[in-house]
Design a protein around this motif. Structure first.
Motif, PDB file in Angstrom:
ATOM      1  N   GLY A  76       6.554   0.024  -5.493  1.00  0.00           N
ATOM      2  CA  GLY A  76       5.067  -0.170  -5.171  1.00  0.00           C
ATOM      3  C   GLY A  76       4.517  -1.349  -5.845  1.00  0.00           C
ATOM      4  N   THR A 145       7.627   3.637  -2.013  1.00  0.00           N
ATOM      5  CA  THR A 145       6.412   4.217  -2.806  1.00  0.00           C
ATOM      6  C   THR A 145       5.319   3.405  -2.517  1.00  0.00           C
ATOM      7  OG1 THR A 145       7.011   3.240  -5.014  1.00  0.00           O
ATOM      8  CG2 THR A 145       8.122   5.228  -4.280  1.00  0.00           C
ATOM      9  N   SER A 146       4.121   3.974  -2.232  1.00  0.00           N
ATOM     10  CA  SER A 146       2.737   3.458  -2.216  1.00  0.00           C
ATOM     11  C   SER A 146       2.866   1.974  -1.368  1.00  0.00           C
ATOM     12  CB  SER A 146       2.436   3.094  -3.911  1.00  0.00           C
ATOM     13  OG  SER A 146       1.006   2.445  -3.756  1.00  0.00           O
ATOM     14  N   GLN A 168       3.151   8.508  -0.723  1.00  0.00           N
ATOM     15  CA  GLN A 168       1.640   8.111  -1.344  1.00  0.00           C
ATOM     16  C   GLN A 168       1.315   6.702  -0.624  1.00  0.00           C
ATOM     17  OE1 GLN A 168       2.585   8.806  -5.747  1.00  0.00           O
ATOM     18  NE2 GLN A 168       0.813  10.541  -5.469  1.00  0.00           N
ATOM     19  N   VAL A 169       1.209   6.686   0.510  1.00  0.00           N
ATOM     20  CA  VAL A 169       0.972   5.511   1.370  1.00  0.00           C
ATOM     21  C   VAL A 169      -0.701   5.492   1.980  1.00  0.00           C
ATOM     22  CG1 VAL A 169       1.310   3.869   3.138  1.00  0.00           C
ATOM     23  CG2 VAL A 169       3.215   4.984   1.955  1.00  0.00           C
ATOM     24  N   TYR A 170      -1.550   4.649   1.494  1.00  0.00           N
ATOM     25  CA  TYR A 170      -2.770   4.201   2.049  1.00  0.00           C
ATOM     26  C   TYR A 170      -2.807   4.101   3.446  1.00  0.00           C
ATOM     27  CZ  TYR A 170      -2.008  -0.689   2.537  1.00  0.00           C
ATOM     28  OH  TYR A 170      -1.623  -1.825   2.844  1.00  0.00           O
ATOM     29  N   ASP A 232      -4.023  13.518  -5.953  1.00  0.00           N
ATOM     30  CA  ASP A 232      -3.999  11.984  -6.008  1.00  0.00           C
ATOM     31  C   ASP A 232      -5.322  11.648  -5.533  1.00  0.00           C
ATOM     32  OD1 ASP A 232      -3.740   9.307  -5.477  1.00  0.00           O
ATOM     33  OD2 ASP A 232      -1.795   9.345  -4.372  1.00  0.00           O
ATOM     34  N   HIS A 234      -6.284   8.054  -5.482  1.00  0.00           N
ATOM     35  CA  HIS A 234      -5.942   6.892  -4.987  1.00  0.00           C
ATOM     36  C   HIS A 234      -5.653   6.785  -3.518  1.00  0.00           C
ATOM     37  CE1 HIS A 234      -5.873   5.867  -9.324  1.00  0.00           C
ATOM     38  NE2 HIS A 234      -5.959   4.626  -9.031  1.00  0.00           N
ATOM     39  N   VAL A 235      -4.776   7.686  -3.160  1.00  0.00           N
ATOM     40  CA  VAL A 235      -4.482   7.953  -1.740  1.00  0.00           C
ATOM     41  C   VAL A 235      -4.674   9.734  -1.553  1.00  0.00           C
ATOM     42  CG1 VAL A 235      -2.841   8.079   0.271  1.00  0.00           C
ATOM     43  CG2 VAL A 235      -2.850   6.237  -1.292  1.00  0.00           C
ATOM     44  N   HIS A 261      -1.633   9.737  -8.472  1.00  0.00           N
ATOM     45  CA  HIS A 261      -0.960   8.666  -8.215  1.00  0.00           C
ATOM     46  C   HIS A 261      -0.069   8.133  -9.203  1.00  0.00           C
ATOM     47  CE1 HIS A 261      -0.595   5.817  -4.774  1.00  0.00           C
ATOM     48  NE2 HIS A 261      -0.589   4.822  -5.523  1.00  0.00           N
TER      49      HIS A 261
END
Length: 295
Positions: A76, A145-146, A168-170, A232, A234-235, A261
């Motif tokens: 990440g 990740t991310s 956990q991807v935006y 989470d 953040h996402v 996150h």
């Protein structure tokens, strides 16, 4: 009095503008530093290849049991290959070959800016090509990740792997920046988001429209496991669900109860091994004789 007010307002605006500019620079600043000696409990060899801009990308490779599959691990933001060592150790113990890289501008790789998945996507493409040439008969998964997951989704051409793991991807950089400002500064400061995005564009040379993983998720090739943290911020779970809903092809979803996150492997190691390990087992160790690696 009026003149003093104008001067004070001007100074305030300049100070705020300078602060936002500095924040934008810090967000994309390289995080290059030595990763240390290779781990004694993972038999890795050093590797290196060049990216599209001629930057050297460095990493490690550990040979597994022939015919058991391979996994490329992508870290990440503001991290390096060592963040994926827990996963790598366990996967290798299960017979998989594993490859860990430092994205450009991270760890020991060259680069002058973290691009939140944009240039990192090319690193993912070239890393997959490297491991495909090294192990031409193996079925290969890519797990990110991310930002590593964003790089998978932004890759062009799409990654031709036998399995993908997206953690956990935006969905868009606009949402990612807005959510982080709301989380750390409060909703009253949401007006900062578009300004910060603009300064990031000036620093990087491309705009927010280039960082929209959700626009590419419907073009995924191969089975995909999406992993989301239930709590989470953040996402958000809603954003992860939107990404999953829009994805094409064969897909699965694992929502990790209680997870924010964080490093999901460390958060619930046993369940990660069960969920992700099971997904890899199903897709990399298919006993169907007609099943061959994607080309």
């Amino acid at each position: 009095m009026k003149r003093r007010w104008i001067v004070a307002a001007t100074v305030c605006l300049l100070a705020c503008g300078g602060a936002v500019w500095t924040c934008g620079a810090l967000l994309v600043a390289p995080r290059r530093e030595p990763v240390g000696e290779p781990p004694l409990d993972l038999p890795v060899t050093a590797l290196a290849f060049n990216d599209a801009g001629g930057r050297t990308i460095r990493g490690w490779f550990a040979q597994g049991v022939p015919g058991e599959g391979a996994v490329l691990l992508l870290h990440g933001v503001r991290a390096d290959r060592t963040a994926m060592l827990g996963r790598a150790r366990w996967l290798h113990s299960q017979g998989y070959s594993v490859m860990l890289i430092d994205f450009q501008s991270a760890g020991e790789s060259d680069g002058d800016a973290i691009t939140l998945g944009y240039r990192e996507a090319d690193d993912a493409v070239r890393a997959l090509s490297w491991i495909r040439q090294r192990l031409p008969r193996e079925r290969i998964a890519v797990a990110g990740t991310s930002m590593g997951g964003a790089a998978i989704l932004l890759a062009r051409p799409p990654l031709r792997a036998e399995a993908l793991v997206i953690e956990q991807v935006y969905p868009t950089i606009d949402e990612a920046v807005r959510d982080r400002i709301d989380l750390h500064l409060g909703h009253a400061f949401s007006f900062v988001a578009p300004v910060l995005l603009r300064t990031m564009s000036w620093h990087l040379g491309f705009g927010p429209e280039a960082l929209r993983p959700i626009d590419h998720v419907d073009g995924l090739i191969g089975p995909t496991l999406f992993v989301a943290g239930e709590k989470d911020k953040h996402v958000t779970l809603a954003q992860s669900m939107a990404l999953y809903a829009r994805a094409g092809g064969k897909k699965e979803l694992w929502v990790v109860p209680g997870a924010r996150h964080v490093d999901l492997y460390a958060f619930d190691t046993q369940e990660w091994r069960t969920q992700v390990g099971g997904f890899l087992q199903r897709n990399l160790r298919n006993n169907d004789e007609d099943s061959v690696p994607v080309r």
